[in-house]
Design an enzyme around this catalytic site. Structure first.
Site, PDB file in Angstrom:
ATOM      1  N   SER A 258      -4.995   0.277   9.241  1.00  0.00           N
ATOM      2  CA  SER A 258      -4.052  -0.320   8.294  1.00  0.00           C
ATOM      3  C   SER A 258      -4.776  -1.211   7.295  1.00  0.00           C
ATOM      4  CB  SER A 258      -3.010  -1.158   9.042  1.00  0.00           C
ATOM      5  OG  SER A 258      -2.163  -0.362   9.811  1.00  0.00           O
TER       6      SER A 258
ATOM      7  N   HIS B  88       1.275  -6.643   7.072  1.00  0.00           N
ATOM      8  CA  HIS B  88       1.534  -6.695   8.512  1.00  0.00           C
ATOM      9  C   HIS B  88       0.261  -6.973   9.311  1.00  0.00           C
ATOM     10  CE1 HIS B  88       0.724  -2.182   8.451  1.00  0.00           C
ATOM     11  NE2 HIS B  88       0.062  -2.534   9.538  1.00  0.00           N
TER      12      HIS B  88
ATOM     13  N   ASP C 189       4.477  -4.374   1.511  1.00  0.00           N
ATOM     14  CA  ASP C 189       3.534  -4.472   2.635  1.00  0.00           C
ATOM     15  C   ASP C 189       2.092  -4.478   2.134  1.00  0.00           C
ATOM     16  OD1 ASP C 189       2.608  -4.788   5.171  1.00  0.00           O
ATOM     17  OD2 ASP C 189       3.098  -2.781   5.881  1.00  0.00           O
TER      18      ASP C 189
END
Length: 298
Positions: free
Chosen positions: A141, A43, A72
């Protein structure tokens, strides 16, 4: 053992230019796992234009070589990167209450370390996700979650902004399982649908389905201001119900252009951008991170 000194040379700040904007940049983190190879969250980079990886004071061009959107996780090729690879551990070695460290670039601040514990090990469709109290923020992230021995045990993936230390990492074990899958938001060659035993049950989703098809079904979700934690059940007729810790909820939703999901809950309207949607992962966020819904399929 000084975990930070051992792992910090292997932590990258990832800057990806959004294809839809010439100026908007997506900032995340990454971990060097091999010669010229960095792992991060899809992402952060899957829909980006040019990608740069910064390690120390040096900046390198990077390209996506493996994109596993269902997990992901994406692998980046970074030619010329001299940084050492980390030692990869396993979620099987973790126990609730064990101390761990998150290292990444929250809000673009390189080489930030936070300390916490494993607060839970949660089973999802793809395996076991690590819940931790180690503090993370937007930009974390793709960063690393490390044990006391400096082994990479998880990739920091999402957090509950309004919760108290509700942060989550995908297990490092998934790196060995990664493979490029059909992009979830692009057309794919249709394949036969699996048969269900219940003729009235909705068709099972598949890789390559459109977002309005993929969202239908049951999810376990971590939510922001308007979306508390709980089980969300999206129906094909555009309605949903949620089973929450203290109450139930219901409303309607619509997928707009494969890019947005509009919600109407208790007379209030909310629109979230689809950051990632596959057969197993759902990530919806507002651009300013003021609200979101991050889910794994039940």
């Amino acid at each position: 053992m000084d975990v930070f000194s051992d792992v910090s040379p292997s932590i990258a700040r990832i800057v990806a230019t959004d294809r839809s904007s010439r100026t908007q940049a997506i900032i995340g983190s990454g971990v060097v796992i091999g010669s010229g190879t960095v792992v991060t969250n899809c992402h952060v980079v899957a829909r980006a234009g040019p990608i740069n990886a910064r390690v120390g004071t040096d900046i390198y061009e990077a390209t996506v070589t493996v994109a596993d959107e269902e997990l992901d996780l994406c692998l980046l090729s970074v030619p010329g990167l001299p940084a050492p690879a980390v030692d990869i551990g396993s979620v099987d070695s973790l126990r609730t209450g064990q101390r761990v460290y998150a290292v990444g670039a929250p809000y673009g601040f390189d080489l930030t370390i936070s300390e916490g514990i494993v607060s839970s090990l949660r089973d999802v469709a793809a395996g076991t996700v690590i819940q931790t109290t180690a503090a993370v923020s937007p930009g974390s992230s793709g960063g690393g979650l490390f044990n006391l021995s400096g082994q990479l045990v998880g990739i920091v993936t999402f957090q509950h902004r309004y919760g108290q230390n509700l942060n989550f990492a995908h297990p490092a074990d998934w790196i060995a399982q990664m493979r490029t899958r059909a992009p979830s938001l692009k057309a794919a060659t249709p394949s036969p649908r699996p048969q269900t035993t219940d003729p009235l049950a909705p068709p099972l989703p598949r890789v390559g389905d459109s977002p309005d098809v993929l969202i239908v079904g049951s999810w376990w979700c971590i939510g922001g201001m308007s979306f508390p934690n709980g089980e969300f059940h999206f129906r094909s007729d555009g309605t949903f119900t949620a089973i929450l810790p203290r109450r139930g909820d219901s409303g309607s939703y619509s997928v707009i252009g494969g890019k947005f999901v509009n919600f109407d809950i208790r007379g209030q309207h909310s629109s979230l951008v689809i950051q990632n949607i596959t057969t197993t992962i759902l990530v919806l966020k507002k651009a300013d991170y003021s609200d979101w819904l991050t889910c794994s399929r039940k």
